[in-house]
Write a protein that holds these residues in place. Structure first.
Motif, PDB file in Angstrom:
ATOM      1  N   ALA A  50       0.774  -1.227   0.000  1.00 43.40           N
ATOM      2  CA  ALA A  50       0.000   0.000   0.000  1.00 43.40           C
ATOM      3  C   ALA A  50       0.810   1.284   0.000  1.00 43.40           C
ATOM      4  O   ALA A  50       0.232   2.351  -0.077  1.00 43.40           O
ATOM      5  CB  ALA A  50      -0.919  -0.003   1.234  1.00 43.40           C
ATOM      6  N   GLN A  51       2.149   1.219   0.089  1.00 40.20           N
ATOM      7  CA  GLN A  51       3.015   2.367   0.313  1.00 40.20           C
ATOM      8  C   GLN A  51       2.942   2.784   1.788  1.00 40.20           C
ATOM      9  O   GLN A  51       2.155   2.268   2.565  1.00 40.20           O
ATOM     10  CB  GLN A  51       2.700   3.521  -0.621  1.00 40.20           C
ATOM     11  CG  GLN A  51       2.845   3.181  -2.116  1.00 40.20           C
ATOM     12  CD  GLN A  51       4.293   3.045  -2.569  1.00 40.20           C
ATOM     13  OE1 GLN A  51       5.137   3.834  -2.221  1.00 40.20           O
ATOM     14  NE2 GLN A  51       4.561   2.033  -3.388  1.00 40.20           N
ATOM     15  N   ALA A  52       3.799   3.744   2.151  1.00 38.34           N
ATOM     16  CA  ALA A  52       4.013   4.041   3.573  1.00 38.34           C
ATOM     17  C   ALA A  52       3.023   5.018   4.169  1.00 38.34           C
ATOM     18  O   ALA A  52       2.795   5.010   5.382  1.00 38.34           O
ATOM     19  CB  ALA A  52       5.435   4.579   3.773  1.00 38.34           C
ATOM     20  N   THR A  53       2.448   5.879   3.345  1.00 41.09           N
ATOM     21  CA  THR A  53       1.489   6.866   3.853  1.00 41.09           C
ATOM     22  C   THR A  53       0.355   7.011   2.854  1.00 41.09           C
ATOM     23  O   THR A  53       0.516   6.716   1.654  1.00 41.09           O
ATOM     24  CB  THR A  53       2.139   8.250   4.052  1.00 41.09           C
ATOM     25  OG1 THR A  53       2.437   8.827   2.765  1.00 41.09           O
ATOM     26  CG2 THR A  53       3.416   8.164   4.887  1.00 41.09           C
ATOM     27  N   HIS A  79       3.428  -8.640   3.441  1.00 43.68           N
ATOM     28  CA  HIS A  79       4.037  -8.910   4.741  1.00 43.68           C
ATOM     29  C   HIS A  79       3.843  -7.664   5.595  1.00 43.68           C
ATOM     30  O   HIS A  79       3.221  -6.697   5.128  1.00 43.68           O
ATOM     31  CB  HIS A  79       5.535  -9.232   4.609  1.00 43.68           C
ATOM     32  CG  HIS A  79       6.364  -8.137   4.025  1.00 43.68           C
ATOM     33  ND1 HIS A  79       6.352  -7.826   2.677  1.00 43.68           N
ATOM     34  CD2 HIS A  79       7.224  -7.240   4.578  1.00 43.68           C
ATOM     35  CE1 HIS A  79       7.162  -6.823   2.431  1.00 43.68           C
ATOM     36  NE2 HIS A  79       7.702  -6.439   3.583  1.00 43.68           N
ATOM     37  N   TYR A  80       4.351  -7.688   6.818  1.00 41.20           N
ATOM     38  CA  TYR A  80       4.272  -6.484   7.630  1.00 41.20           C
ATOM     39  C   TYR A  80       5.622  -5.784   7.730  1.00 41.20           C
ATOM     40  O   TYR A  80       6.547  -6.278   8.363  1.00 41.20           O
ATOM     41  CB  TYR A  80       3.762  -6.733   9.051  1.00 41.20           C
ATOM     42  CG  TYR A  80       3.746  -5.415   9.821  1.00 41.20           C
ATOM     43  CD1 TYR A  80       2.816  -4.440   9.498  1.00 41.20           C
ATOM     44  CD2 TYR A  80       4.720  -5.110  10.763  1.00 41.20           C
ATOM     45  CE1 TYR A  80       2.831  -3.202  10.115  1.00 41.20           C
ATOM     46  CE2 TYR A  80       4.743  -3.867  11.390  1.00 41.20           C
ATOM     47  CZ  TYR A  80       3.797  -2.917  11.057  1.00 41.20           C
ATOM     48  OH  TYR A  80       3.830  -1.687  11.668  1.00 41.20           O
ATOM     49  N   HIS A  81       5.718  -4.652   7.083  1.00 40.85           N
ATOM     50  CA  HIS A  81       6.699  -3.618   7.367  1.00 40.85           C
ATOM     51  C   HIS A  81       5.970  -2.298   7.148  1.00 40.85           C
ATOM     52  O   HIS A  81       5.226  -2.155   6.173  1.00 40.85           O
ATOM     53  CB  HIS A  81       7.941  -3.718   6.469  1.00 40.85           C
ATOM     54  CG  HIS A  81       8.943  -4.707   6.958  1.00 40.85           C
ATOM     55  ND1 HIS A  81       9.589  -5.610   6.131  1.00 40.85           N
ATOM     56  CD2 HIS A  81       9.423  -4.954   8.212  1.00 40.85           C
ATOM     57  CE1 HIS A  81      10.412  -6.376   6.849  1.00 40.85           C
ATOM     58  NE2 HIS A  81      10.327  -5.993   8.113  1.00 40.85           N
ATOM     59  N   ALA A  82       6.202  -1.339   8.020  1.00 37.07           N
ATOM     60  CA  ALA A  82       5.439  -0.099   7.989  1.00 37.07           C
ATOM     61  C   ALA A  82       5.474   0.566   6.616  1.00 37.07           C
ATOM     62  O   ALA A  82       4.460   1.098   6.140  1.00 37.07           O
ATOM     63  CB  ALA A  82       5.971   0.850   9.057  1.00 37.07           C
ATOM     64  N   VAL A  83       6.630   0.522   5.974  1.00 39.11           N
ATOM     65  CA  VAL A  83       6.793   1.196   4.692  1.00 39.11           C
ATOM     66  C   VAL A  83       5.907   0.591   3.607  1.00 39.11           C
ATOM     67  O   VAL A  83       5.651   1.217   2.571  1.00 39.11           O
ATOM     68  CB  VAL A  83       8.283   1.160   4.279  1.00 39.11           C
ATOM     69  CG1 VAL A  83       8.685  -0.231   3.787  1.00 39.11           C
ATOM     70  CG2 VAL A  83       8.608   2.227   3.258  1.00 39.11           C
ATOM     71  N   ARG A  84       5.400  -0.600   3.856  1.00 39.46           N
ATOM     72  CA  ARG A  84       4.545  -1.303   2.891  1.00 39.46           C
ATOM     73  C   ARG A  84       3.058  -1.104   3.139  1.00 39.46           C
ATOM     74  O   ARG A  84       2.262  -1.279   2.218  1.00 39.46           O
ATOM     75  CB  ARG A  84       4.819  -2.811   2.965  1.00 39.46           C
ATOM     76  CG  ARG A  84       6.188  -3.217   2.496  1.00 39.46           C
ATOM     77  CD  ARG A  84       6.236  -3.261   1.012  1.00 39.46           C
ATOM     78  NE  ARG A  84       7.570  -3.523   0.512  1.00 39.46           N
ATOM     79  CZ  ARG A  84       7.906  -3.411  -0.767  1.00 39.46           C
ATOM     80  NH1 ARG A  84       7.021  -3.025  -1.641  1.00 39.46           N
ATOM     81  NH2 ARG A  84       9.131  -3.651  -1.159  1.00 39.46           N
ATOM     82  N   VAL A  85       2.666  -0.790   4.357  1.00 35.27           N
ATOM     83  CA  VAL A  85       1.253  -0.990   4.715  1.00 35.27           C
ATOM     84  C   VAL A  85       0.527   0.238   5.238  1.00 35.27           C
ATOM     85  O   VAL A  85      -0.711   0.272   5.210  1.00 35.27           O
ATOM     86  CB  VAL A  85       1.121  -2.126   5.765  1.00 35.27           C
ATOM     87  CG1 VAL A  85       1.803  -3.390   5.281  1.00 35.27           C
ATOM     88  CG2 VAL A  85       1.656  -1.717   7.123  1.00 35.27           C
ATOM     89  N   LEU A  86       1.234   1.254   5.730  1.00 40.60           N
ATOM     90  CA  LEU A  86       0.552   2.311   6.472  1.00 40.60           C
ATOM     91  C   LEU A  86      -0.222   3.278   5.583  1.00 40.60           C
ATOM     92  O   LEU A  86      -0.979   4.114   6.074  1.00 40.60           O
ATOM     93  CB  LEU A  86       1.553   3.076   7.348  1.00 40.60           C
ATOM     94  CG  LEU A  86       2.158   2.256   8.499  1.00 40.60           C
ATOM     95  CD1 LEU A  86       3.121   3.108   9.307  1.00 40.60           C
ATOM     96  CD2 LEU A  86       1.083   1.676   9.409  1.00 40.60           C
TER      97      LEU A  86
END
Length: 315
Positions: A50-53, A79-86
């Motif tokens: 989703a990108q980070a923001t 997966h879960y990394h903030a830069v991918r999902v927030l």
């Protein structure tokens, strides 16, 4: 004098490319920044990572709208990394899909990872104030599931541990297009701070067995031929295998983390030093490899404080 922490000094915007891989599959790539996959079905759209923001996600949405006005119904987290999902809230999706193992990581380390990654790589968190909070899946699964976008079949598979314990791929069997998340990188250094080095090669083999004809990696250009797909798989596998072998050798000989790091940089630098974010990833990669070689199976949580402590000790 310790050099600038991680990628804080990386402030240059990257050129975005929106590639069509097949009738229904697209890749949003940006010169080694995190990629996003797009599947345009008969009646709706699925976005993969989703990108980070929300502000960063708007760039993806703008490109989607150049090819379809169908609603974005699903966001899949590889997966879960903030830069991918927030950035997920920007899409207004009905459902956010993740493996159960990925949800466990959000529960365990969601906030710590967010603070850590924001500190490491501020450019990727543009307009961070637009993030409403952690991204939580509405649908989880254990091994695999299939979503139908009209007549377009999307197989969603928890492929095994590698980049994280929750790694998830999306596979279009009719078009032989694979979205790998950060299990595969191309011309970009694999981040392995939360990895399982012993498992990752086996997981890559499961991807190889699909015989994909095109692939959107986690970072780097979209891979448009079977030969390019194999190049991406082989390059990722070679990097993680060589790094782990070097670090494990030093750890088992009684060397400390700094010794292992210096040896790994000397060994891998000539071949991989020109890959995107090499110097950013290596301290985290070696730290995790050293832990695994010492018998710490589950990756320790990275916090903003641990990041700085590690960086100063190695750099």
């Amino acid at each position: 004098m310790v050099k600038a922490f991680a990628s804080q000094a990386d402030l240059e915007d990257k050129k975005i490319t929106f590639s069509r891989l097949s009738e229904h599959a697209y890749g949003f790539t940006a010169e080694g920044d995190p990629n996003t996959g797009v599947i345009v079905g008969d009646d709706c759209v699925m976005v993969l990572d989703a990108q980070a923001t929300p502000a960063m996600a708007q760039q993806v949405i703008e490109h989607i709208r150049t090819v379809t006005d169908k609603p974005i119904k699903y966001v899949l987290l590889s997966h879960y990394h903030a830069v991918r999902v927030l950035g997920a809230s920007a899409y207004g999706a009905e459902h956010i899909i993740a493996s159960e193992a990925t949800r466990e990581l959000i529960v365990e380390r969601g906030m710590q990872d967010w603070k850590s990654e924001f500190q490491r790589f501020p450019r990727l968190f543009r307009n961070a104030e637009s993030i409403p909070g952690l991204t939580w899946p509405t649908i989880t699964f254990n091994d695999r599931m299939t979503i139908w976008l009209g007549k377009v079949q999307v197989d969603i598979i928890h492929a095994g541990r590698g980049h994280t314990k929750g790694d998830t791929i999306a596979w279009l069997p009719d078009e032989r297009v694979l979205f790998s998340g950060d299990l595969v990188e191309f011309g970009a250094t694999p981040y392995a701070g939360d990895a399982y080095f012993e498992d990752w090669p086996q997981t890559l083999q499961r991807l190889r067995d699909l015989k994909a004809e095109a692939l959107v990696p986690g970072r780097g250009d979209a891979l448009m031929t079977p030969e390019a797909v194999e190049e991406g798989l082989a390059g990722t596998q070679a990097f993680i295998t060589e790094l782990y072998a070097e670090v494990k050798k030093r750890a088992q000989a009684g060397g400390d983390l700094k010794t292992a790091y210096d040896a790994a940089m000397a060994k891998l630098g000539p071949r991989y030093g020109n890959w995107v974010i090499f110097e950013h990833c290596m301290p985290f990669d070696v730290s995790r490899a050293y832990d695994e070689a010492k018998g710490i199976e589950h990756p320790r949580i990275w916090t903003a404080e641990r990041d700085i402590e590690m960086w100063k000790s190695l750099e």
